[in-house]
Design a protein around this motif. Structure first.
Motif, PDB file in Angstrom:
ATOM      1  N   MET A   1       0.827  -1.205   0.000  1.00 48.00           N
ATOM      2  CA  MET A   1       0.000   0.000   0.000  1.00 48.00           C
ATOM      3  C   MET A   1       0.865   1.261   0.000  1.00 48.00           C
ATOM      4  O   MET A   1       0.524   2.252  -0.661  1.00 48.00           O
ATOM      5  CB  MET A   1      -0.944  -0.012   1.196  1.00 48.00           C
ATOM      6  N   ILE A   2       1.983   1.221   0.700  1.00 48.69           N
ATOM      7  CA  ILE A   2       2.920   2.349   0.680  1.00 48.69           C
ATOM      8  C   ILE A   2       3.429   2.546  -0.746  1.00 48.69           C
ATOM      9  O   ILE A   2       3.478   3.666  -1.248  1.00 48.69           O
ATOM     10  CB  ILE A   2       4.090   2.114   1.660  1.00 48.69           C
ATOM     11  N   VAL A   3       3.813   1.448  -1.377  1.00 55.42           N
ATOM     12  CA  VAL A   3       4.301   1.505  -2.761  1.00 55.42           C
ATOM     13  C   VAL A   3       3.211   2.035  -3.679  1.00 55.42           C
ATOM     14  O   VAL A   3       3.487   2.746  -4.642  1.00 55.42           O
ATOM     15  CB  VAL A   3       4.816   0.118  -3.212  1.00 55.42           C
ATOM     16  N   GLY A   4       1.960   1.737  -3.354  1.00 55.54           N
ATOM     17  CA  GLY A   4       0.822   2.240  -4.123  1.00 55.54           C
ATOM     18  C   GLY A   4       0.503   3.691  -3.806  1.00 55.54           C
ATOM     19  O   GLY A   4      -0.516   4.211  -4.244  1.00 55.54           O
ATOM     20  N   ASN A   5       1.359   4.325  -3.029  1.00 53.42           N
ATOM     21  CA  ASN A   5       1.257   5.749  -2.703  1.00 53.42           C
ATOM     22  C   ASN A   5       0.045   6.079  -1.820  1.00 53.42           C
ATOM     23  O   ASN A   5      -0.495   7.181  -1.892  1.00 53.42           O
ATOM     24  CB  ASN A   5       1.254   6.594  -3.973  1.00 53.42           C
ATOM     25  N   MET A   6      -0.359   5.132  -0.992  1.00 53.63           N
ATOM     26  CA  MET A   6      -1.454   5.383  -0.061  1.00 53.63           C
ATOM     27  C   MET A   6      -0.902   6.041   1.207  1.00 53.63           C
ATOM     28  O   MET A   6       0.196   5.719   1.655  1.00 53.63           O
ATOM     29  CB  MET A   6      -2.166   4.079   0.302  1.00 53.63           C
ATOM     30  N   SER A   7      -1.681   6.934   1.772  1.00 54.78           N
ATOM     31  CA  SER A   7      -1.299   7.591   3.027  1.00 54.78           C
ATOM     32  C   SER A   7      -1.593   6.662   4.201  1.00 54.78           C
ATOM     33  O   SER A   7      -2.324   5.671   4.062  1.00 54.78           O
ATOM     34  CB  SER A   7      -2.081   8.886   3.194  1.00 54.78           C
ATOM     35  N   ALA A   8      -1.053   7.013   5.354  1.00 57.25           N
ATOM     36  CA  ALA A   8      -1.303   6.217   6.558  1.00 57.25           C
ATOM     37  C   ALA A   8      -2.791   6.154   6.871  1.00 57.25           C
ATOM     38  O   ALA A   8      -3.311   5.105   7.257  1.00 57.25           O
ATOM     39  CB  ALA A   8      -0.521   6.779   7.738  1.00 57.25           C
TER      40      ALA A   8
END
Length: 74
Positions: free
Chosen positions: A20-27
């Motif tokens: 999800m981080i790699v998918g540019n999602m925020s915390a």
């Protein structure tokens, strides 16, 4: 920085959060998607960063891609 993929052990939750981080999602977006507190996502992210030797999401993404832990979409 950890230079060998075999050296890094991620939990299932860490692998999901890393994707999800790699998918540019925020915390907050990750917390919503996983139905957990944002503080849990932040703690998990910090564990991921530590394991990768990264200081932030951008460097974690770059390191994970370099180690072939994730695929970056063009």
């Amino acid at each position: 920085m950890t230079s060998n993929r075999a050296d890094i052990q991620f939990t299932d939750v860490e692998r999901n959060v890393l994707r999800m981080i790699v998918g540019n999602m925020s915390a907050s977006e990750i917390a919503f998607a996983l139905d957990v507190e944002q503080s849990a996502v932040i703690e998990t992210s910090e564990n991921i960063f530590c394991k990768l030797g990264a200081s932030d999401a951008k460097s974690a993404t770059e390191i994970a891609a370099k180690l072939n832990l994730v695929k970056l979409e063009p």
